[in-house]
Write an enzyme that holds these catalytic residues in place. Structure first.
Site, PDB file in Angstrom:
ATOM      1  N   ALA A 241       0.826  -1.205   0.000  1.00 27.40           N
ATOM      2  CA  ALA A 241       0.000   0.000   0.000  1.00 27.40           C
ATOM      3  C   ALA A 241       0.864   1.261   0.000  1.00 27.40           C
ATOM      4  CB  ALA A 241      -0.926  -0.004   1.213  1.00 27.40           C
ATOM      5  N   TYR A 242       1.889   1.267   0.844  1.00 24.39           N
ATOM      6  CA  TYR A 242       2.744   2.446   0.977  1.00 24.39           C
ATOM      7  C   TYR A 242       3.531   2.718  -0.307  1.00 24.39           C
ATOM      8  CZ  TYR A 242       6.656   5.323   2.660  1.00 24.39           C
ATOM      9  OH  TYR A 242       7.589   6.307   2.816  1.00 24.39           O
ATOM     10  N   ILE A 243       4.202   1.694  -0.816  1.00 22.01           N
ATOM     11  CA  ILE A 243       5.042   1.909  -1.995  1.00 22.01           C
ATOM     12  C   ILE A 243       4.198   2.230  -3.224  1.00 22.01           C
ATOM     13  CG2 ILE A 243       6.654   0.785  -3.585  1.00 22.01           C
ATOM     14  CD1 ILE A 243       7.900  -0.616  -1.200  1.00 22.01           C
TER      15      ILE A 243
ATOM     16  N   SER B   6       1.442   3.946  -3.270  1.00 24.02           N
ATOM     17  CA  SER B   6       1.047   5.353  -3.191  1.00 24.02           C
ATOM     18  C   SER B   6       2.218   6.279  -3.510  1.00 24.02           C
ATOM     19  CB  SER B   6       0.491   5.663  -1.800  1.00 24.02           C
ATOM     20  OG  SER B   6       1.477   5.513  -0.792  1.00 24.02           O
TER      21      SER B   6
END
Length: 288
Positions: free
Chosen positions: A178-180, A182
Site C-alpha cells: 500500500a505504501y510503496i 502510493s
C-alpha cells in the site's frame, strides 16, 4: 554515502558561487512544507528558515506548528502556521486560497507529509482501508496541493516542488504494497508534471529516501538498531535539492535495486522473497 544525480558543470559552478558569496537561492523566498510538525518536515523547516526563507508550516497539529514557528522566530527566522488535514480536499482548497491570498505565490513546495504501513498481504485481505489511507495522504493530498499552487508558480515563471518518496519505488520491498504503491504514484506524477511545466520555469525533484529515524518508523521493531539517517541529515539533503533542483535524488542501495530489477526481474523477485521470509511483521501489523 548519499547519491543523488551526477552534478552538471552548471550546478557545480552555481554551488561554488553560492558558497563564495555565503548566500542561498532560498533567501527571501517562500517555502511551504507539509508534515512540518515533526521528523523531516520540522528539521527541513528549521534548515530552510536558517537560509533566510519565509517558511510556511503545514500539518494537522496546530500546537506543534505554533511551537516550531516560535522556535524559528527566536532563532531570527520567519515562519507562518497553516494547520491543515491533507486528507480533506476541501481543507486543501481552503489552504491554497489562503496561502495565495497571503503570499501571491509559493516559490518552493516540499511535499513531505506521509503515512507508512508495513503489513503483509495475508494480514491485509480485510484491510482495504490501508490502501485508501495511504493513497489519501501520500498521493491525492500532495497532488491536489501541488495542482492548486502550480498555476501561480507557472505565471510568475519560477517554482520548484520537492516530493519525499521512498527507495521502495526502486526496491519494491515486500510488506509495503500500500505504501510503496502510493509513493510510486506520486513519483510518476511529479516526473510527468516536470516535463509539462519545464517551459514555465517550474521544476520538480523526487527524493527517494531510505530509512530515516522519525516517529513514522517507530512501530516497526524490525528497524530497531538499523542504520538510519537522522531528520537533520535528511533536511540538509532536502535543502540541497531545493537549491540545486535535480530531477531525482537517490541513495546507492536504491540505485542497485533498480538495476537488479531491470536487468534480472526474477533475481530481484527471489531476493525480495527471501528477505520477506526473514523479516516478520511487527506486533502492530499483527494486531498486537
Amino acid at each position: 554515502m548519499i547519491l543523488g544525480v551526477l552534478p552538471t558543470p552548471v550546478s557545480v559552478a552555481r554551488r561554488v558561487v553560492r558558497r563564495a558569496r555565503g548566500t542561498s537561492p532560498l533567501r527571501g523566498r517562500t517555502v511551504l512544507i507539509t508534515g512540518a510538525s515533526s521528523g523531516i518536515g520540522a528539521a527541513t523547516a528549521r534548515a530552510v528558515a536558517a537560509q533566510g526563507a519565509h517558511v510556511l508550516l503545514v500539518a494537522r497539529r496546530a500546537a506543534a506548528l505554533l511551537e516550531l514557528a516560535a522556535e524559528i522566530g527566536d532563532d531570527g527566522g520567519l515562519a507562518s502556521v497553516y494547520p491543515c488535514d491533507l486528507t480533506d480536499f476541501d481543507a486543501i482548497d481552503e489552504l491554497v486560497a489562503q496561502v495565495l491570498d497571503d503570499h501571491g505565490a509559493v516559490d518552493y513546495l516540499v511535499n513531505n507529509a506521509g503515512r507508512s504501513i508495513r503489513r503483509s498481504l495475508h494480514l491485509s485481505y480485510d484491510r482495504f482501508h490501508d490502501v485508501e489511507r495511504t493513497m489519501a495522504v501520500n498521493y491525492f493530498g500532495p497532488v491536489r496541493l501541488t495542482m492548486g499552487l502550480l498555476p501561480a508558480m507557472r505565471e510568475q515563471g519560477f517554482g520548484h516542488v520537492v516530493s519525499i518518496v521512498t527507495w521502495g519505488v526502486q526496491m519494491r520491498a515486500p510488506k509495503f504494497s500500500a505504501y510503496i504503491a502510493s509513493k510510486s504514484a506520486l513519483d510518476q506524477w511529479v516526473r510527468i508534471a516536470a516535463r509539462e511545466a519545464r517551459g514555465d520555469g517550474v521544476t520538480f525533484t523526487s527524493m527517494r529516501f531510505g530509512l530515516v529515524r522519525t516517529p513514522m518508523v517507530a512501530p516497526t521493531e524490525e528497524y530497531e538498531g538499523r542504520r538510519a539517517m537522522s531528520p537533520e541529515d535528511a533536511a540538509r539533503a532536502v535543502v540541497r535539492c531545493l537549491e540545486e533542483r535535480p530531477p531525482v535524488w537517490n541513495i546507492p542501495a536504491g540505485v542497485v535495486g533498480e538495476v537488479v530489477n531491470f536487468l534480472s526481474p526474477r533475481l530481484g523477485d527471489y531476493l525480495m522473497y527471501r528477505y520477506d521470509q526473514m523479516a516478520p511483521d511487527s506486533r502492530a501489523a499483527r494486531g498486537g
